[in-house]
Design a protein around this motif. Structure first.
Motif, PDB file in Angstrom:
ATOM      1  N   THR A  42       0.840  -1.204   0.000  1.00 48.28           N
ATOM      2  CA  THR A  42       0.000   0.000   0.000  1.00 48.28           C
ATOM      3  C   THR A  42       0.875   1.254   0.000  1.00 48.28           C
ATOM      4  OG1 THR A  42      -1.578  -1.217   1.332  1.00 48.28           O
ATOM      5  CG2 THR A  42      -1.929   1.142   1.173  1.00 48.28           C
ATOM      6  N   GLY A  43       1.863   1.271   0.905  1.00 49.78           N
ATOM      7  CA  GLY A  43       2.728   2.449   1.031  1.00 49.78           C
ATOM      8  C   GLY A  43       3.446   2.748  -0.271  1.00 49.78           C
ATOM      9  N   LEU A  44       4.060   1.708  -0.860  1.00 46.85           N
ATOM     10  CA  LEU A  44       4.834   1.956  -2.068  1.00 46.85           C
ATOM     11  C   LEU A  44       3.927   2.317  -3.247  1.00 46.85           C
ATOM     12  CD1 LEU A  44       7.710  -0.636  -1.589  1.00 46.85           C
ATOM     13  CD2 LEU A  44       7.698   1.832  -1.109  1.00 46.85           C
ATOM     14  N   SER A  45       2.699   1.791  -3.261  1.00 47.23           N
ATOM     15  CA  SER A  45       1.759   2.177  -4.329  1.00 47.23           C
ATOM     16  C   SER A  45       1.387   3.652  -4.216  1.00 47.23           C
ATOM     17  CB  SER A  45       0.467   1.357  -4.265  1.00 47.23           C
ATOM     18  OG  SER A  45       0.761  -0.006  -4.207  1.00 47.23           O
ATOM     19  N   VAL A  46       1.134   4.080  -2.970  1.00 48.38           N
ATOM     20  CA  VAL A  46       0.786   5.487  -2.747  1.00 48.38           C
ATOM     21  C   VAL A  46       1.942   6.377  -3.204  1.00 48.38           C
ATOM     22  CG1 VAL A  46       0.416   7.207  -0.921  1.00 48.38           C
ATOM     23  CG2 VAL A  46      -0.901   5.071  -0.910  1.00 48.38           C
ATOM     24  N   MET A  47       3.165   5.983  -2.848  1.00 47.08           N
ATOM     25  CA  MET A  47       4.312   6.795  -3.230  1.00 47.08           C
ATOM     26  C   MET A  47       4.498   6.808  -4.751  1.00 47.08           C
ATOM     27  SD  MET A  47       8.275   6.556  -2.156  1.00 47.08           S
ATOM     28  CE  MET A  47       8.325   7.385  -0.613  1.00 47.08           C
ATOM     29  N   ALA A  48       4.344   5.630  -5.365  1.00 47.84           N
ATOM     30  CA  ALA A  48       4.485   5.541  -6.826  1.00 47.84           C
ATOM     31  C   ALA A  48       3.460   6.440  -7.513  1.00 47.84           C
ATOM     32  CB  ALA A  48       4.318   4.091  -7.271  1.00 47.84           C
ATOM     33  N   TYR A  49       2.237   6.448  -6.976  1.00 51.06           N
ATOM     34  CA  TYR A  49       1.191   7.287  -7.547  1.00 51.06           C
ATOM     35  C   TYR A  49       1.571   8.763  -7.429  1.00 51.06           C
ATOM     36  CZ  TYR A  49      -3.379   9.323  -8.459  1.00 51.06           C
ATOM     37  OH  TYR A  49      -4.402  10.067  -8.988  1.00 51.06           O
TER      38      TYR A  49
END
Ligand SMILES: [Zn+2]
Ligand SMILES: [Zn+2]
Length: 205
Positions: A42-49
């Motif tokens: 979740t964290g890395l997806s948010v950052m990637a977004y």
């Protein structure tokens, strides 16, 4: 100083039933692999977004991520010390401290109760992101990932400490530190993922 957990002798085996309802009881059990996957993804997806949308540069994202990790470790310390180990002087406080944390002190080796229930985790993640977004706007896309990865790191360390024998590497210090909190001094050594805040707030054993 008396604490909820002082007079509950830790048991080496077994599990506490927390709810009458089988469904609620099932929700309180969490396999460690679930949060250890959910939070980093979740964290890395948010950052990637955030990066993809151009809300943050890579350097800023990394900086905010580190601030997020550090902030989580402070929250971890404060919640453990002042919420989970607050003076249980009312019935309500007694229930909260026991169900949230006393049960872990009573059954420290119950591996299914080393992480928050996933429903609670997912709900809190949404609430937290919303709060961070209101407080810091686009910076939340770097800070929130650090914060939740900090939580996953804490869970990983806590799991290692309770599930395995003391390792011979750098984790040994953390193993001993948390062992002291469980088996010697319930009112010291509140930091799990690092002893940093115990140094700063003078609660080193
Ligand atoms: Zn504790
Ligand atoms: Zn523990």
């Amino acid at each position: 100083m008396t604490h909820t957990n002082d007079y509950i002798p830790p048991k080496n085996k077994g599990r506490k039933q927390l709810f009458e309802s089988g469904f609620l009881e099932m929700l309180t059990k969490t396999h460690i692999a679930m949060p250890l996957t959910f939070f980093p993804v979740t964290g890395l997806s948010v950052m990637a977004y955030g990066l993809y949308q151009g809300y943050l540069s890579l350097g800023l994202a990394i900086g905010l991520f580190l601030v997020g990790v550090l902030s989580f470790s402070l929250v971890e310390y404060l919640v453990h010390r002042f919420v989970f180990h607050m003076e249980p002087d009312t019935k309500l406080k007694q229930t909260i401290t026991y169900k949230f944390h006393g049960v872990h002190h009573e059954y420290p080796k119950d591996k299914m109760r080393l992480a928050m229930p996933m429903v609670v985790s997912i709900f809190l993640t949404v609430v937290m992101f919303t709060v961070f977004w209101f407080l810091m706007g686009r910076y939340a896309f770097g800070f929130m990932p650090g914060f939740v990865v900090g939580y996953a790191a804490y869970l990983g360390v806590h799991y290692i400490v309770h599930a395995y024998r003391p390792p011979k590497n750098m984790f040994k210090t953390l193993w001993v530190h948390h062992g002291i909190h469980h088996y010697k001094h319930n009112d010291r050594a509140f930091g799990v993922s690092s002893p940093l805040w115990d140094y700063i707030f003078r609660t080193m054993p």
